[in-house]
Write a protein that holds these residues in place. Structure first.
Motif, PDB file in Angstrom:
ATOM      1  N   GLY A  70       9.331  -4.948   3.884  1.00 24.92           N
ATOM      2  CA  GLY A  70       9.249  -6.063   2.954  1.00 24.92           C
ATOM      3  C   GLY A  70      10.627  -6.604   2.656  1.00 24.92           C
ATOM      4  N   GLY A  71      10.948  -6.703   1.362  1.00 25.32           N
ATOM      5  CA  GLY A  71      12.264  -7.186   0.963  1.00 25.32           C
ATOM      6  C   GLY A  71      13.380  -6.249   1.371  1.00 25.32           C
ATOM      7  N   SER A  74       6.506  -2.544   0.616  1.00 24.30           N
ATOM      8  CA  SER A  74       5.340  -1.690   0.809  1.00 24.30           C
ATOM      9  C   SER A  74       5.815  -0.420   1.480  1.00 24.30           C
ATOM     10  CB  SER A  74       4.265  -2.390   1.640  1.00 24.30           C
ATOM     11  OG  SER A  74       4.748  -2.708   2.936  1.00 24.30           O
ATOM     12  N   VAL A  75       5.060   0.671   1.296  1.00 27.17           N
ATOM     13  CA  VAL A  75       5.473   1.987   1.783  1.00 27.17           C
ATOM     14  C   VAL A  75       4.309   2.651   2.500  1.00 27.17           C
ATOM     15  CG1 VAL A  75       6.362   4.260   1.105  1.00 27.17           C
ATOM     16  CG2 VAL A  75       7.049   2.228  -0.191  1.00 27.17           C
ATOM     17  N   ARG A  76       4.592   3.295   3.632  1.00 29.36           N
ATOM     18  CA  ARG A  76       3.568   4.097   4.295  1.00 29.36           C
ATOM     19  C   ARG A  76       4.197   5.396   4.788  1.00 29.36           C
ATOM     20  NH1 ARG A  76       3.389   2.926  10.071  1.00 29.36           N
ATOM     21  NH2 ARG A  76       4.996   1.398  10.597  1.00 29.36           N
ATOM     22  N   ALA A 125       0.842  -1.193   0.000  1.00 27.77           N
ATOM     23  CA  ALA A 125       0.000   0.000   0.000  1.00 27.77           C
ATOM     24  C   ALA A 125       0.867   1.227   0.000  1.00 27.77           C
ATOM     25  CB  ALA A 125      -0.911  -0.002   1.223  1.00 27.77           C
ATOM     26  N   VAL A 126       0.471   2.210  -0.820  1.00 30.13           N
ATOM     27  CA  VAL A 126       1.244   3.436  -0.925  1.00 30.13           C
ATOM     28  C   VAL A 126       0.358   4.599  -0.533  1.00 30.13           C
ATOM     29  CG1 VAL A 126       2.548   4.922  -2.481  1.00 30.13           C
ATOM     30  CG2 VAL A 126       2.630   2.451  -2.801  1.00 30.13           C
ATOM     31  N   VAL A 151      11.369  -3.329  -6.159  1.00 30.84           N
ATOM     32  CA  VAL A 151      12.569  -2.557  -6.462  1.00 30.84           C
ATOM     33  C   VAL A 151      13.684  -3.498  -6.903  1.00 30.84           C
ATOM     34  CG1 VAL A 151      12.023  -0.621  -4.941  1.00 30.84           C
ATOM     35  CG2 VAL A 151      13.284  -2.582  -4.028  1.00 30.84           C
ATOM     36  N   LEU A 152      14.656  -2.934  -7.595  1.00 30.91           N
ATOM     37  CA  LEU A 152      15.793  -3.696  -8.092  1.00 30.91           C
ATOM     38  C   LEU A 152      16.895  -3.724  -7.046  1.00 30.91           C
ATOM     39  CD1 LEU A 152      17.282  -5.074 -10.507  1.00 30.91           C
ATOM     40  CD2 LEU A 152      18.070  -2.772 -11.152  1.00 30.91           C
TER      41      LEU A 152
END
Length: 203
Positions: free
Chosen positions: A172-173, A147-149, A15-16, A135-136
């Protein structure tokens, strides 16, 4: 101190809560000086540097990144762990056209060369990362799901004074806390595997 400490600490990244339109082009994250330099801080000690240098303008950028870190044993002062990475990102028309990276993870070498990809590199400088779900990985070339908040807006100390910056949590990763002021990266924080807190403090 184990290899996973450095890997967790230095790779340069759901979720962003921020719309992608707010960060429409990587060039929006390029400072007027064309350079970002951070001190890498652990337990109050400067253990290295993270430097990003930009060349070009608009959607066509060449970005050189360098991480150079050495962790020493307290008192004895001998080198206990080193991490060095040099990479180059080539952006054309606002998209990643190529990325090459060489990493020395305490004597273990890694080398990757990636062609055009829609992924945002986990090098942190581009606020476009905030709208990404993957993302790489700049060490092994793999893909990390994130995920970003948004956590709010705060004052962040930099080498040129305090700035108001938006605070985000990436999980996450890759797990990072990131602060951006007007789309420019101004601070990074995360917890290493040994429990110590690592900060990238903008000079």
């Amino acid at each position: 101190m184990k290899r996973q400490f450095i890997t967790a600490a230095l790779v340069a990244l759901g979720a962003v809560t921020t719309s992608f339109a707010a960060f429409a082009a990587p060039s929006d994250s390029v400072p007027a000086s064309g350079r970002l330099t951070f001190d890498v801080i652990r337990k109050g000690k400067d253990i290295g540097d993270y430097t990003v240098t930009f060349r070009g303008k608009g959607g066509d950028l060449d970005v050189d990144l360098r991480t150079d870190v050495k962790v020493k044993v307290p008192v004895i002062g001998v080198s206990a762990y080193t991490f060095r990475q040099q990479s180059t990102e080539t952006w054309r028309g606002g998209k990643l056209a190529a990325l090459s990276s060489k990493t020395d993870d305490n004597g273990t070498p890694h080398s990757i060369s990636v062609g055009a990809t829609p992924l945002i590199p986990a090098s942190l400088w581009s606020a476009d990362l905030l709208a990404a779900r993957q993302v790489l990985n700049t060490i092994n070339g793999g893909t990390d799901t994130i995920s970003v908040r948004k956590l709010g807006t705060e004052s962040v100390a930099t080498g040129s004074g305090s700035v108001k910056a938006a605070h985000y949590a990436v999980s996450g990763g890759l797990n990072r806390e990131l602060w951006y002021a007007d789309g420019k990266l101004v601070h990074v924080r995360f917890k290493a595997d040994d429990g110590s807190v690592i900060d990238y403090a903008l000079r």
